[in-house]
Design an enzyme around this catalytic site. Structure first.
Site, mmCIF file in Angstrom:
data_model
loop_
_atom_site.group_PDB
_atom_site.id
_atom_site.type_symbol
_atom_site.label_atom_id
_atom_site.label_comp_id
_atom_site.label_asym_id
_atom_site.label_seq_id
_atom_site.Cartn_x
_atom_site.Cartn_y
_atom_site.Cartn_z
ATOM 1 N N VAL A 28 0.842 -1.197 0.000
ATOM 2 C CA VAL A 28 0.000 0.000 0.000
ATOM 3 C C VAL A 28 0.876 1.245 0.000
ATOM 4 O O VAL A 28 2.052 1.202 0.352
ATOM 5 C CB VAL A 28 -0.979 0.017 1.194
ATOM 6 C CG1 VAL A 28 -1.972 -1.135 1.089
ATOM 7 C CG2 VAL A 28 -0.238 -0.035 2.514
ATOM 8 N N CYS A 29 0.261 2.356 -0.390
ATOM 9 C CA CYS A 29 0.922 3.642 -0.486
ATOM 10 C C CYS A 29 1.692 3.928 0.806
ATOM 11 O O CYS A 29 1.138 3.731 1.885
ATOM 12 C CB CYS A 29 -0.139 4.722 -0.731
ATOM 13 S SG CYS A 29 0.539 6.364 -0.957
ATOM 14 N N PRO A 30 2.943 4.321 0.703
ATOM 15 C CA PRO A 30 3.698 4.739 -0.480
ATOM 16 C C PRO A 30 4.613 3.661 -1.060
ATOM 17 O O PRO A 30 5.438 3.950 -1.921
ATOM 18 C CB PRO A 30 4.541 5.902 0.063
ATOM 19 C CG PRO A 30 4.905 5.434 1.444
ATOM 20 C CD PRO A 30 3.654 4.706 1.943
ATOM 21 N N ASP A 80 -2.965 -1.749 -5.064
ATOM 22 C CA ASP A 80 -3.408 -0.566 -4.326
ATOM 23 C C ASP A 80 -4.051 0.431 -5.289
ATOM 24 O O ASP A 80 -3.388 0.921 -6.203
ATOM 25 C CB ASP A 80 -2.210 0.077 -3.627
ATOM 26 C CG ASP A 80 -2.592 1.266 -2.749
ATOM 27 O OD1 ASP A 80 -3.776 1.659 -2.742
ATOM 28 O OD2 ASP A 80 -1.696 1.802 -2.080
ATOM 29 N N SER A 106 -4.641 3.453 -5.036
ATOM 30 C CA SER A 106 -3.999 4.775 -5.050
ATOM 31 C C SER A 106 -2.907 4.869 -6.115
ATOM 32 O O SER A 106 -2.507 5.975 -6.494
ATOM 33 C CB SER A 106 -3.432 5.135 -3.678
ATOM 34 O OG SER A 106 -2.328 4.327 -3.365
#
Length: 84
Positions: free
Chosen positions: A21-23, A48, A50
């Site tokens: 997941v981000c980042p 993810d 994002s």
């Protein structure tokens, strides 16, 4: 969301960012860009959502070409050509 203006060509480095997941996906991509030569293509697969926002912004900000962006179910696939 599929953009088929041209194929990615030869893949010089493949990244599997599924489950991250981000980042983390963009951090992996940033590291990979440093490991390939100008003009080479990186393939990244991520889960993810994002990354749909982050990867294009990363390419725009650093001047790399987002050659192709695809979504297949829960997976996002990106092909990035390193700038000179």
């Amino acid at each position: 969301m599929s953009d088929h203006k041209e194929g990615p060509g030869t893949i010089h480095k493949a990244l599997d960012a599924r489950g991250l997941v981000c980042p983390e996906p963009v951090m992996l991509l940033h590291r990979a860009v440093r490991e390939v030569a100008a003009g080479e293509v990186i393939e990244m697969i991520a889960t993810d959502p994002s990354t749909e926002r982050d990867v294009p912004k990363f390419c725009l900000f650093l001047g790399h070409e987002l050659v192709l962006e695809e979504r297949e179910g829960e997976e996002y696939r990106y092909y990035i050509r390193k700038s000179g």
